[in-house]
Design an enzyme around this catalytic site. Structure first.
Site, PDB file in Angstrom:
ATOM      1  N   ASN A 232       0.877  -1.168   0.000  1.00 32.28           N
ATOM      2  CA  ASN A 232       0.000   0.000   0.000  1.00 32.28           C
ATOM      3  C   ASN A 232       0.922   1.228   0.000  1.00 32.28           C
ATOM      4  OD1 ASN A 232      -1.873   1.965   0.459  1.00 32.28           O
ATOM      5  ND2 ASN A 232      -2.740   1.035   2.309  1.00 32.28           N
TER       6      ASN A 232
ATOM      7  N   LYS B 288       3.260   0.715   3.174  1.00 32.42           N
ATOM      8  CA  LYS B 288       2.924  -0.353   4.127  1.00 32.42           C
ATOM      9  C   LYS B 288       3.016  -1.666   3.379  1.00 32.42           C
ATOM     10  CE  LYS B 288      -0.608   2.041   6.753  1.00 32.42           C
ATOM     11  NZ  LYS B 288      -2.043   2.216   6.695  1.00 32.42           N
TER      12      LYS B 288
ATOM     13  N   ARG C 211      -2.486  -2.097  -3.541  1.00 33.24           N
ATOM     14  CA  ARG C 211      -3.707  -1.347  -3.308  1.00 33.24           C
ATOM     15  C   ARG C 211      -3.648  -0.081  -4.151  1.00 33.24           C
ATOM     16  NH1 ARG C 211      -6.148   0.857   2.385  1.00 33.24           N
ATOM     17  NH2 ARG C 211      -8.083   1.579   1.475  1.00 33.24           N
TER      18      ARG C 211
ATOM     19  N   HIS D 256     -12.954   2.566  -0.085  1.00 33.83           N
ATOM     20  CA  HIS D 256     -12.954   1.481   0.915  1.00 33.83           C
ATOM     21  C   HIS D 256     -13.613   0.223   0.345  1.00 33.83           C
ATOM     22  CE1 HIS D 256     -13.134   4.755   4.262  1.00 33.83           C
ATOM     23  NE2 HIS D 256     -11.881   4.327   4.140  1.00 33.83           N
TER      24      HIS D 256
ATOM     25  N   LEU E  54     -15.971   2.414   9.631  1.00 33.31           N
ATOM     26  CA  LEU E  54     -15.730   3.622  10.432  1.00 33.31           C
ATOM     27  C   LEU E  54     -14.305   3.592  10.964  1.00 33.31           C
ATOM     28  CD1 LEU E  54     -19.101   3.545  12.461  1.00 33.31           C
ATOM     29  CD2 LEU E  54     -18.667   4.544  10.201  1.00 33.31           C
TER      30      LEU E  54
ATOM     31  N   ARG F 106     -11.797  14.866   7.666  1.00 35.45           N
ATOM     32  CA  ARG F 106     -12.598  15.280   6.502  1.00 35.45           C
ATOM     33  C   ARG F 106     -14.005  15.663   6.957  1.00 35.45           C
ATOM     34  NH1 ARG F 106     -11.026  10.023   3.799  1.00 35.45           N
ATOM     35  NH2 ARG F 106      -9.047  10.453   2.774  1.00 35.45           N
TER      36      ARG F 106
ATOM     37  N   ARG G 260     -10.480   7.953  19.877  1.00 32.11           N
ATOM     38  CA  ARG G 260     -10.234   7.671  21.304  1.00 32.11           C
ATOM     39  C   ARG G 260     -10.010   8.965  22.083  1.00 32.11           C
ATOM     40  NH1 ARG G 260      -6.124   3.110  19.567  1.00 32.11           N
ATOM     41  NH2 ARG G 260      -5.917   4.743  18.037  1.00 32.11           N
TER      42      ARG G 260
ATOM     43  N   GLY H 259     -11.578   0.729  12.485  1.00 33.55           N
ATOM     44  CA  GLY H 259     -11.062   0.957  13.848  1.00 33.55           C
ATOM     45  C   GLY H 259     -12.133   1.382  14.837  1.00 33.55           C
TER      46      GLY H 259
ATOM     47  N   ASN I 136     -14.176  -1.259  17.421  1.00 29.41           N
ATOM     48  CA  ASN I 136     -13.698  -1.111  18.806  1.00 29.41           C
ATOM     49  C   ASN I 136     -14.551  -0.246  19.725  1.00 29.41           C
ATOM     50  OD1 ASN I 136     -11.194  -2.630  18.579  1.00 29.41           O
ATOM     51  ND2 ASN I 136     -10.618  -1.044  17.126  1.00 29.41           N
TER      52      ASN I 136
ATOM     53  N   GLU J  37      -8.230  -5.716   4.943  1.00 30.79           N
ATOM     54  CA  GLU J  37      -8.060  -5.343   3.543  1.00 30.79           C
ATOM     55  C   GLU J  37      -6.875  -6.060   2.895  1.00 30.79           C
ATOM     56  OE1 GLU J  37      -9.350  -0.896   3.113  1.00 30.79           O
ATOM     57  OE2 GLU J  37      -8.850  -1.270   5.193  1.00 30.79           O
TER      58      GLU J  37
HETATM   59  P1  ADP Z   1      -7.606   3.866   9.007  1.00 25.86           P
HETATM   60  O1  ADP Z   1      -8.828   4.467   8.393  1.00 25.86           O
HETATM   61  O2  ADP Z   1      -6.421   4.789   9.039  1.00 25.86           O
HETATM   62  O3  ADP Z   1      -7.294   2.453   8.547  1.00 25.86           O
HETATM   63  P2  ADP Z   1      -8.536   2.596  11.426  1.00 25.86           P
HETATM   64  O4  ADP Z   1      -9.567   1.771  10.725  1.00 25.86           O
HETATM   65  O5  ADP Z   1      -7.413   1.905  12.096  1.00 25.86           O
HETATM   66  O6  ADP Z   1      -7.969   3.754  10.538  1.00 25.86           O
HETATM   67  O7  ADP Z   1      -9.311   3.471  12.525  1.00 25.86           O
HETATM   68  C1  ADP Z   1      -8.676   4.419  13.292  1.00 25.86           C
HETATM   69  C2  ADP Z   1      -9.724   5.039  14.214  1.00 25.86           C
HETATM   70  O8  ADP Z   1     -10.222   4.006  15.094  1.00 25.86           O
HETATM   71  C3  ADP Z   1      -9.152   6.136  15.103  1.00 25.86           C
HETATM   72  O9  ADP Z   1     -10.061   7.236  15.149  1.00 25.86           O
HETATM   73  C4  ADP Z   1      -9.099   5.459  16.449  1.00 25.86           C
HETATM   74  O10 ADP Z   1      -9.262   6.362  17.507  1.00 25.86           O
HETATM   75  C5  ADP Z   1     -10.295   4.538  16.387  1.00 25.86           C
HETATM   76  N1  ADP Z   1     -10.230   3.513  17.422  1.00 25.86           N
HETATM   77  C6  ADP Z   1      -9.357   2.488  17.549  1.00 25.86           C
HETATM   78  N2  ADP Z   1      -9.592   1.812  18.706  1.00 25.86           N
HETATM   79  C7  ADP Z   1     -10.639   2.428  19.322  1.00 25.86           C
HETATM   80  C8  ADP Z   1     -11.369   2.221  20.525  1.00 25.86           C
HETATM   81  N3  ADP Z   1     -11.052   1.236  21.358  1.00 25.86           N
HETATM   82  N4  ADP Z   1     -12.383   3.064  20.827  1.00 25.86           N
HETATM   83  C9  ADP Z   1     -12.701   4.083  19.999  1.00 25.86           C
HETATM   84  N5  ADP Z   1     -12.065   4.323  18.828  1.00 25.86           N
HETATM   85  C10 ADP Z   1     -11.060   3.512  18.492  1.00 25.86           C
END
Ligand code: ADP
Length: 408
Positions: free
Chosen positions: A7, A14, A93, A182, A214, A246, A290, A336, A340, A389
């Protein structure tokens, strides 16, 4: 087969080396500050069996970065292969496939030139993606390279979903239409969701699902019978949901208004909507969910507002897509945040009983995916499905080079 998944970003790269039979990650890493004026380049590498390593090295371009990555992959201590000949194919990618690339595609000179041409539509990513491909073509001339496009899964949208209400000539002349992004993630979670729904006696061919990816970037898709009917991102990833930096949907006239007020260039406005807005812009605290959740819990009003906008926007899209599809069988959470944050999932799904959406608080708090976190009596299933992915890119790369056609 050993498949290298790459990527390539504008200043980063990456990578994951994946065993396609076991789908195990053999090694992975990240090269940063490629081509940076001040130097400071670094490669963080991990071989799952043999440990981690970090290399401080300046990299003038992607070809140099890939050269160093190859050396790490062959390293006697932290490497994962004895020779690069063990790698059967490389999956790249690629952000934008335009209308031309609706399937993973074996790369040749013409394909890479088309990817470069599509830089008009994906100015931040396509040039870097093409550089990564060119570097591998040079360093591994006999190894097949496959391009997997972020836009491809959305190619099934009907014209009324992808056409903007602008003068039609801008579509025909400049390709201005909704493409969506995505796609690799939406495709992966859709295929997992359809398998789960089948075991719940929902016919996949007639199923209507909403996939919510998300993360730092966020997007949703309305998927009917496994095919995308609509998605929230547009010509670029800026449209739709509120994201880390964004803005998502805004009144387009804001840009002309602010352009005049701030005497801003198109680049300034691009920066504003892509890098300074979203969670960061509203909260003033961070683009990271977070941090925003923590500061909202400490009482920060703008962080609370940012969370409220984030969830409200997703709820609006759930309503819109349910109406567009004429019903709803499942909502899928991934990315993420989707994977989570149980609190965000709960806020998105609260008070939606009239839609047949009922989240089970206990399952939502405790279960990790893949899991069904809806109440037993919920008409709509709420599915938590971790995305992967790189795994999809590896699978699609194998399919292209072997000519097989299993579903991902
Ligand atoms: P990308 O779009 O760069 O691949 P990710 O899918 O890894 O990103 O998502 C990153 C987002 O997920 C960040 O906003 C991060 O704060 C959020 N995130 C990761 N773990 C948690 C959690 N335990 N609670 C809330 N948000 C989380």
């Amino acid at each position: 087969m050993k498949i290298l998944v790459l990527n390539s970003g504008s200043s980063s790269l990456k990578y994951q080396l994946i065993d396609s039979e076991s789908e195990e990650v053999l090694a992975k890493g990240l090269a940063e500050r490629i081509g940076a004026a001040g130097g400071g380049g670094k490669i963080k590498h991990e071989c799952v069996a043999n440990g981690k390593a970090e290399l401080d090295v300046d990299m003038a371009d992607h070809a140099e970065a890939i050269d160093h990555v190859f050396a790490m992959l062959k390293d006697p201590e932290v490497g994962a292969v004895k020779s690069m000949d063990e790698i059967s194919a490389v999956g790249h990618r690629v952000l934008h496939g335009g209308e031309k690339f609706v399937q993973p595609t074996l790369v040749n000179e013409e394909v890479v030139r088309e990817v470069e041409k599509l830089s008009d539509l994906g100015p931040l990513h396509n040039p870097a993606n093409a550089k990564g491909i060119r570097a591998c073509m040079k360093l591994m001339p006999n190894v097949p390279q496959v391009a997997v496009f972020d836009t491809a899964f959305h190619a099934t949208m009907p014209d009324y979903a992808y056409t903007y209400a602008l003068p039609y000539k801008y579509y025909t002349d400049y390709g201005i239409r909704r493409y969506g992004f995505h796609g690799t993630s939406h495709r992966f979670v859709t295929s997992q969701a359809l398998k789960m729904l089948k075991s719940m006696n929902v016919d996949p061919a007639a199923s209507r699902i909403i996939t919510c990816h998300l993360g730092n970037g966020s997007s949703m898709a309305a998927v009917v019978g496994g095919k995308v009917m609509d998605t929230s991102m547009g010509v670029t990833p800026a449209e739709g949901l509120m994201m880390g930096t964004r803005c998502g949907d805004i009144d387009p006239a804001i840009l002309t208004y602010l352009g005049k007020k701030l005497n801003a260039t198109p680049e300034d406005l691009d920066d504003l909507i892509n890098k300074k807005s979203g969670l960061l812009g509203v909260s003033g605290v961070s683009s990271d969910m977070r941090d925003v959740e923590n500061s909202a819990n400490e009482g920060n009003k703008r962080s609370k507002l940012a969370l409220a906008i984030f969830c409200y926007r997703i709820r609006k899209y759930i309503g819109a897509y349910t109406a567009a599809m004429g019903g709803l069988d499942a909502i899928v959470f991934t990315g993420g945040i989707g994977e989570n944050s149980n609190t965000i999932r709960a806020r998105i799904c609260e008070d939606m009983d009239f839609f047949g959406i009922k989240i089970d608080a206990d399952k939502n708090n405790k279960l990790r995916g893949p899991a069904d976190i809806s109440e037993d009596g919920s008409k709509v299933r709420i599915l938590l499905i971790p995305t992967n992915e790189e795994r999809v890119i590896a699978r699609e790369t194998v399919q292209v080079v072997t000519g097989s056609n299993e579903s991902v």
